[in-house]
Motif scaffolding. Structure first.
Motif, PDB file in Angstrom:
ATOM      1  N   ASP A  87     -30.331-100.471 -22.394  1.00  0.00           N
ATOM      2  CA  ASP A  87     -29.306 -99.760 -23.163  1.00  0.00           C
ATOM      3  C   ASP A  87     -28.035 -99.667 -22.319  1.00  0.00           C
ATOM      4  N   PRO A  88     -26.924-100.235 -22.777  1.00  0.00           N
ATOM      5  CA  PRO A  88     -25.700-100.242 -21.958  1.00  0.00           C
ATOM      6  C   PRO A  88     -25.186 -98.849 -21.614  1.00  0.00           C
ATOM      7  N   ARG A  89     -25.556 -97.845 -22.405  1.00  0.00           N
ATOM      8  CA  ARG A  89     -25.118 -96.484 -22.095  1.00  0.00           C
ATOM      9  C   ARG A  89     -25.724 -95.993 -20.785  1.00  0.00           C
ATOM     10  N   LEU A  90     -26.864 -96.557 -20.392  1.00  0.00           N
ATOM     11  CA  LEU A  90     -27.464 -96.194 -19.112  1.00  0.00           C
ATOM     12  C   LEU A  90     -26.568 -96.670 -17.972  1.00  0.00           C
ATOM     13  N   PHE A  91     -25.958 -97.836 -18.137  1.00  0.00           N
ATOM     14  CA  PHE A  91     -25.048 -98.343 -17.113  1.00  0.00           C
ATOM     15  C   PHE A  91     -23.744 -97.542 -17.098  1.00  0.00           C
ATOM     16  N   ASP A  92     -23.314 -97.062 -18.268  1.00  0.00           N
ATOM     17  CA  ASP A  92     -22.158 -96.156 -18.293  1.00  0.00           C
ATOM     18  C   ASP A  92     -22.459 -94.912 -17.456  1.00  0.00           C
ATOM     19  N   LEU A  93     -23.671 -94.357 -17.632  1.00  0.00           N
ATOM     20  CA  LEU A  93     -24.070 -93.170 -16.884  1.00  0.00           C
ATOM     21  C   LEU A  93     -24.085 -93.448 -15.390  1.00  0.00           C
ATOM     22  N   LEU A  94     -24.688 -94.559 -14.997  1.00  0.00           N
ATOM     23  CA  LEU A  94     -24.774 -94.886 -13.580  1.00  0.00           C
ATOM     24  C   LEU A  94     -23.384 -95.127 -12.985  1.00  0.00           C
ATOM     25  N   ALA A  95     -22.496 -95.749 -13.759  1.00  0.00           N
ATOM     26  CA  ALA A  95     -21.132 -95.971 -13.280  1.00  0.00           C
ATOM     27  C   ALA A  95     -20.410 -94.646 -13.070  1.00  0.00           C
ATOM     28  N   ALA A  96     -20.644 -93.691 -13.980  1.00  0.00           N
ATOM     29  CA  ALA A  96     -20.023 -92.371 -13.839  1.00  0.00           C
ATOM     30  C   ALA A  96     -20.564 -91.641 -12.622  1.00  0.00           C
ATOM     31  N   VAL A  97     -21.879 -91.701 -12.423  1.00  0.00           N
ATOM     32  CA  VAL A  97     -22.508 -91.067 -11.264  1.00  0.00           C
ATOM     33  C   VAL A  97     -21.965 -91.676  -9.969  1.00  0.00           C
ATOM     34  N   GLN A  98     -21.942 -92.994  -9.931  1.00  0.00           N
ATOM     35  CA  GLN A  98     -21.456 -93.668  -8.730  1.00  0.00           C
ATOM     36  C   GLN A  98     -19.979 -93.365  -8.488  1.00  0.00           C
ATOM     37  N   GLY A  99     -19.182 -93.341  -9.554  1.00  0.00           N
ATOM     38  CA  GLY A  99     -17.761 -93.067  -9.410  1.00  0.00           C
ATOM     39  C   GLY A  99     -17.502 -91.679  -8.855  1.00  0.00           C
ATOM     40  N   ALA A 100     -18.205 -90.677  -9.387  1.00  0.00           N
ATOM     41  CA  ALA A 100     -18.007 -89.302  -8.918  1.00  0.00           C
ATOM     42  C   ALA A 100     -18.473 -89.140  -7.480  1.00  0.00           C
ATOM     43  N   MET A 101     -19.671 -89.674  -7.164  1.00  0.00           N
ATOM     44  CA  MET A 101     -20.184 -89.547  -5.799  1.00  0.00           C
ATOM     45  C   MET A 101     -19.304 -90.292  -4.805  1.00  0.00           C
TER      46      MET A 101
END
Length: 206
Positions: A87-101
């Motif tokens: 599900d591409p939304r999972l990659f959106d989530l991971l990108a957001a997590v990585q971006g914030a961290m």
């Protein structure tokens, strides 16, 4: 109705306040760093040492070519490398997590995938795995971040997502299911008894 960053942070604090290692200052820093979802995602795979730096989105929408590379990285390496479209939304989530961290850290923080898609056979053979695990549908991932405890990834996941966050001794689980938080096998702080340890009535202080 969109949820404000303030409410997100308040909900995050409520969910994690009872966990050892939770750092409110770190959560506030993450909230301040959270912005538009980044389009780039950098993942590593534990065990295989594979690495993908991908463009999740373009101005025209999801980038199918790079989503294919990311989906393959999340294949079930424990069952003949069976793979599904994640599900591409999972990659959106991971990108957001990585971006914030990464914004809080000051440089890119590698996210290391320990488990992505699972076949029914593989999932059934794992102790403690949910029978209807979202790993089976390509909607969940277990991961860790280089140099950070699972708690830190969990706080970022709760702040950036709306799904499940599971905290384990060596990794964090994130999924696209119902919003919930849980922890298993957590270690207590030094000198702190484990929950459930029998006690006796305290003596009155002199």
């Amino acid at each position: 109705m969109p949820v404000s960053r303030r409410k997100l942070l308040a909900g995050c604090a409520g969910a994690f306040a009872g966990l050892a290692g939770y750092d409110p200052a770190y959560a506030r820093a993450l909230a301040g760093a959270a912005g538009p979802v980044p389009v780039r995602l950098w993942l590593r795979r534990e065990g295989t040492k594979e690495e993908v730096s991908a463009i999740v989105r373009t101005p025209d929408g999801y980038n199918a070519h790079d989503l294919l590379l990311l989906s393959w990285l999340l294949r079930d390496v424990g069952d003949a490398s069976a793979a599904v479209w994640i599900d591409p939304r999972l990659f959106d989530l991971l990108a957001a997590v990585q971006g914030a961290m990464s914004a809080v850290h000051g440089s890119a923080v590698p996210l290391i995938v320990t488990s992505g898609y699972r076949t029914p056979k593989h999932n059934a053979g794992l102790e403690g795995a949910a029978r209807a695990s979202l790993h089976l549908a390509g909607r969940a991932v277990d991961l860790k971040a280089a140099g950070y405890a699972p708690d830190a990834v969990a706080v970022a996941g709760a702040l950036c997502g709306r799904g499940g966050v599971g905290i384990y001794p060596n990794f964090c689980h994130l999924d696209l299911g119902a919003a919930r938080v849980w922890g298993r096998g957590r270690k207590t702080s030094p000198g702190q008894p484990a929950p459930g340890t029998p006690i006796t009535q305290p003596k009155e202080s002199a």
